[in-house]
Design a protein around this motif. Structure first.
Motif, PDB file in Angstrom:
ATOM      1  N   SER A 143       0.824  -1.211   0.000  1.00  0.00           N
ATOM      2  CA  SER A 143       0.000   0.000   0.000  1.00  0.00           C
ATOM      3  C   SER A 143       0.862   1.268   0.000  1.00  0.00           C
ATOM      4  O   SER A 143       1.535   1.539  -0.988  1.00  0.00           O
ATOM      5  CB  SER A 143      -0.995  -0.064   1.160  1.00  0.00           C
TER       6      SER A 143
ATOM      7  N   HIS B  65      -7.064  -5.918   2.758  1.00  0.00           N
ATOM      8  CA  HIS B  65      -5.919  -5.041   2.482  1.00  0.00           C
ATOM      9  C   HIS B  65      -4.643  -5.522   3.171  1.00  0.00           C
ATOM     10  O   HIS B  65      -3.630  -4.856   3.129  1.00  0.00           O
ATOM     11  CB  HIS B  65      -6.303  -3.633   2.970  1.00  0.00           C
TER      12      HIS B  65
ATOM     13  N   ASP C 187     -10.591  -5.827  -0.804  1.00  0.00           N
ATOM     14  CA  ASP C 187      -9.871  -4.573  -0.530  1.00  0.00           C
ATOM     15  C   ASP C 187     -10.676  -3.379  -1.040  1.00  0.00           C
ATOM     16  O   ASP C 187     -11.038  -3.329  -2.218  1.00  0.00           O
ATOM     17  CB  ASP C 187      -8.489  -4.621  -1.222  1.00  0.00           C
TER      18      ASP C 187
ATOM     19  N   HIS D 127      -1.422  -4.851  -2.578  1.00  0.00           N
ATOM     20  CA  HIS D 127      -2.559  -3.972  -2.266  1.00  0.00           C
ATOM     21  C   HIS D 127      -2.190  -2.509  -2.523  1.00  0.00           C
ATOM     22  O   HIS D 127      -2.393  -1.642  -1.655  1.00  0.00           O
ATOM     23  CB  HIS D 127      -2.990  -4.125  -0.806  1.00  0.00           C
TER      24      HIS D 127
END
Ligand code: MLT
Length: 270
Positions: free
Chosen positions: A97, A246, A218, A121
């Motif tokens: 992320s 996530h 997600d 993610h």
């Protein structure tokens, strides 16, 4: 057993990272609001065949805060400083992320060092206006002393419904870890994410392979957005995990490690 190392540079007064295992290098970059500890289930498994480097970004874990004007480029150069200090000039970089936003900045700034880039993610694009607005509201809340409320509200949303039911202890542990972060670090990371540019266009020219790891539930790096991004690059490994949102490194540890190993083996075989 992981070993924590600390380096000191003019730009980064204190940078902490873990070094585990031997072999070709994989760097694991954590997301928000976390530290390198996020990867604690992954590094022992990867370290059987790789040297695993797990930094704490400035302002988390053992790394010193460097100001609220943090950028993903500064985060990328903190990774470069660590690799330089270890004499490492090639690595597979995996970013979760926000760590992926820094990883793709690293890939743009230090392209020759990248053997492969894994976006877990994560997305190469920038925040849209709506997302920036939401982040600014959260910054306001945190500045007014609402850090705990912010963390307790956001963390459970990162996990799939099934995982939350089966592993409430893991969700609580993530909340406790995030509560340890000082408010100024959370604000600095939000500023870095708000101000990051759209790097989708660099995907077209990359010479190294890309990996996209996706959680079906997600709501941040949604399957739709990530698969769309994967169409820009030439060589892509794409995996979609069910009952996963996530936090694949916790929700789907063993399959994620297998996928990451296959990707790294391929990246180093080219
Ligand atoms: C993260 O997990 O690093 C954050 O959710 C990223 C983001 O808010 O864009």
């Amino acid at each position: 057993m992981e070993e924590t190392r600390i380096i000191y540079t003019p730009e980064f007064p204190q940078l902490a990272y873990r070094k585990i295992g031997n072999g070709p290098v994989i760097v694991l970059l954590h997301g928000f609001p976390e530290s390198g500890r996020l990867w604690y289930k992954v590094w022992p498994l990867l370290a059987k065949s790789f040297t695993v480097i797990v930094p704490d970004f400035p302002g988390t874990g053992g790394s010193a805060f460097i100001g609220e004007d943090l950028t993903v480029e500064k985060m990328a150069s903190s990774v470069k400083a660590i690799l330089d200090s270890e004499g490492i000039d090639k690595a597979v970089i995996a970013g979760h992320s926000m760590g992926g936003y820094a990883a793709i900045a690293f890939a743009e700034l230090y392209k020759p060092m990248v053997k492969g880039l894994c976006m877990l993610h994560s997305l190469a694009g920038a925040d849209n206006e709506e997302r920036k607005e939401l982040r600014l509201k959260s910054i306001e809340l945190i500045r007014k002393g609402g850090k705990d409320a912010f963390v307790k509200q956001m963390i459970p949303n990162l996990f799939s419904t099934a995982f939350k039911k089966q592993h409430p202890d893991e969700v609580s542990a993530q909340i406790s870890g995030a509560l340890e972060l000082p408010p100024e670090s959370l604000i600095a990371f939000y500023n870095a994410m708000i101000n990051r540019p759209d790097r989708t266009s660099i995907l077209q020219g990359v010479v190294f392979p890309l990996q996209w790891l996706i959680g079906k539930e997600d709501t941040i790096a949604t399957p739709e957005k990530v698969t769309q991004q994967s169409l820009h690059a030439n060589v892509n490994f794409v995996s979609v995990y069910t009952d996963c949102a996530h936090m694949g490194m916790l929700e789907k540890t063993s399959i994620l490690v297998n996928d990451l190993k296959s990707f790294a083996d391929y990246s180093y075989s080219r």
